[in-house]
Design a protein around this motif. Structure first.
Motif, mmCIF file in Angstrom:
data_model
loop_
_atom_site.group_PDB
_atom_site.id
_atom_site.type_symbol
_atom_site.label_atom_id
_atom_site.label_comp_id
_atom_site.label_asym_id
_atom_site.label_seq_id
_atom_site.Cartn_x
_atom_site.Cartn_y
_atom_site.Cartn_z
ATOM 1 N N UNK A 97 0.845 -0.687 -0.321
ATOM 2 C CA UNK A 97 -0.074 -0.180 -0.374
ATOM 3 C C UNK A 97 0.983 1.143 0.051
ATOM 4 N N UNK A 98 0.598 2.222 -1.239
ATOM 5 C CA UNK A 98 1.569 3.421 -1.115
ATOM 6 C C UNK A 98 1.286 4.330 0.239
ATOM 7 N N UNK A 99 2.182 4.609 0.767
ATOM 8 C CA UNK A 99 2.181 5.765 2.545
ATOM 9 C C UNK A 99 2.094 4.721 3.100
ATOM 10 N N UNK A 100 2.153 3.545 3.453
ATOM 11 C CA UNK A 100 1.380 2.579 4.836
ATOM 12 C C UNK A 100 2.232 1.802 4.565
ATOM 13 N N UNK A 101 3.451 2.181 4.513
ATOM 14 C CA UNK A 101 4.311 0.616 4.186
ATOM 15 C C UNK A 101 5.844 0.013 5.610
ATOM 16 N N UNK B 31 8.838 9.883 2.525
ATOM 17 C CA UNK B 31 8.162 8.906 3.503
ATOM 18 C C UNK B 31 9.298 8.833 4.832
ATOM 19 N N UNK B 33 9.926 6.855 8.590
ATOM 20 C CA UNK B 33 9.521 5.627 9.207
ATOM 21 C C UNK B 33 10.987 5.643 10.326
ATOM 22 N N UNK B 50 4.219 9.922 6.146
ATOM 23 C CA UNK B 50 4.550 10.378 4.833
ATOM 24 C C UNK B 50 3.653 11.648 4.372
ATOM 25 N N UNK B 94 11.367 7.075 1.848
ATOM 26 C CA UNK B 94 11.095 6.430 0.943
ATOM 27 C C UNK B 94 10.873 6.775 0.036
ATOM 28 N N UNK B 95 10.296 7.134 -0.995
ATOM 29 C CA UNK B 95 9.316 7.886 -1.868
ATOM 30 C C UNK B 95 7.616 6.971 -1.356
ATOM 31 N N UNK B 96 7.793 6.386 -0.679
ATOM 32 C CA UNK B 96 6.336 5.696 -0.461
ATOM 33 C C UNK B 96 5.735 4.646 -0.642
#
Lengths: 115, 111
Positions: A97-101, B31, B33, B50, B94-96
Motif C-alpha cells: 500500500x502506497x504511503x503505508x509501508x 516518507x 519511518x 508520509x 522512501x518515496x512511499x
C-alpha cells in the motif's frame, strides 16, 4: 497481520561454500519481501527485494532469493561465501500500500564464515 | 547524493529524562519511518510519516511521539525514559512504497 520467521539464529559456513538463510512469512495481503544486511554498529543495507514480477530476484554481492508463494518462503542464497559476508541478515515483509509501508522484520540470522 | 542522516550518533540519558532524535531523509523522499532495534533483535516499527501525516504506528506507549516537518525531516521524541528504551533507533526514508533506505542509527543508552 504480517510476520516473518527466520530459521536459525546463527549459521556458519566455510569460505567458498553455499550460503542458505531461511525465511518464511505470513501475510494476509500480497507481500513485498526484503533481505537486509547489518554490519556491526551500522544501519541496514538492502540486499534485494521482491515486489511483483519475476520470483527469482538477484541482489548485491552475489546474493539471490526466490519467492515461493506456495511455501510462503523467501530464502536467501549465495553460491560461494566470502569472508566479507559475515554479518547479521534480516528478512522483512511489508504490504503493498502506497504511503503505508511498515516493515515487519524477523529476528535475524548471524552468518559466520569459517576460513 | 547524501543518504539518510541521523543525529546524534550516540546519546546517554538517565531514567525519567526526555530525548529527541532527528532524521533527514534522502532528497525527494517524502516518507520517513522510525524503528527501534534492541540488542540481539530485529528492528521494531514505531512510526511512519508520509507527507507530514502519520500513516502507521507500532505497538509502543504514548511516551513515544514523532512528527514530520515541511522539508520532510523528522523528529522522534521519547518522554519519561526507561531502562528498556536503550536501543538503536533507526530512521528510514522512501518515496512511499518499496525500498526503504536506512540511516546509521542513533544509539540511546538509558542509565
Amino acid at each position: 497481520a504480517q510476520s516473518v520467521t527466520q530459521l536459525g539464529s546463527h549459521v556458519s559456513v566455510s569460505e567458498g561454500a553455499l550460503v542458505l538463510l531461511r525465511c518464511n512469512y505470513s501475510s494476509s495481503v500480497p507481500p513485498y519481501l526484503f533481505w537486509y544486511v547489518q554490519y556491526p554498529n551500522q544501519g541496514l543495507q538492502l540486499l534485494l527485494k521482491y515486489t511483483t514480477g519475476a520470483t527469482l530476484v538477484k541482489g548485491i554481492n552475489g546474493f539471490e532469493a526466490e519467492f515461493k508463494k506456495s511455501e510462503t518462503s523467501f530464502h536467501l542464497t549465495k553460491p560461494s561465501a566470502h569472508m566479507s559476508d559475515a554479518a547479521e541478515y534480516f528478512c522483512a515483509v511489508s504490504g503493498a500500500n502506497f504511503g503505508n509501508e511498515k516493515l515487519t522484520f524477523g529476528t535475524g540470522t548471524r552468518l559466520t564464515i569459517i576460513p | 547524493d547524501a543518504g539518510v542522516t541521523q543525529s546524534p550518533t550516540h546519546l546517554i540519558k538517565t531514567r525519567g529524562q526526555h530525548v529527541t532524535l532527528r532524521c533527514s531523509p534522502i532528497s525527494g523522499h517524502k516518507s520517513v519511518s522510525w524503528y527501534q532495534q534492541v540488542l540481539g533483535q530485529g528492528p521494531q516499527f514505531i512510526f511512519q510519516y508520509y507527507e507530514k501525516e502519520e500513516r502507521g504506528r507500532g505497538n509502543f506507549p504514548d511516551r513515544f511521539s514523532a512528527r514530520q516537518f515541511p522539508n520532510y525531516s523528522s523528529e522522534l521524541n521519547v518522554n519519561a525514559l526507561l531502562l528498556g528504551d536503550s536501543a538503536l533507533y533507526l530512521c528510514a526514508s522512501s518515496f512511499g512504497l518499496g525500498e526503504q533506505f536506512f540511516g546509521p542509527g542513533t544509539r540511546l543508552t538509558v542509565l
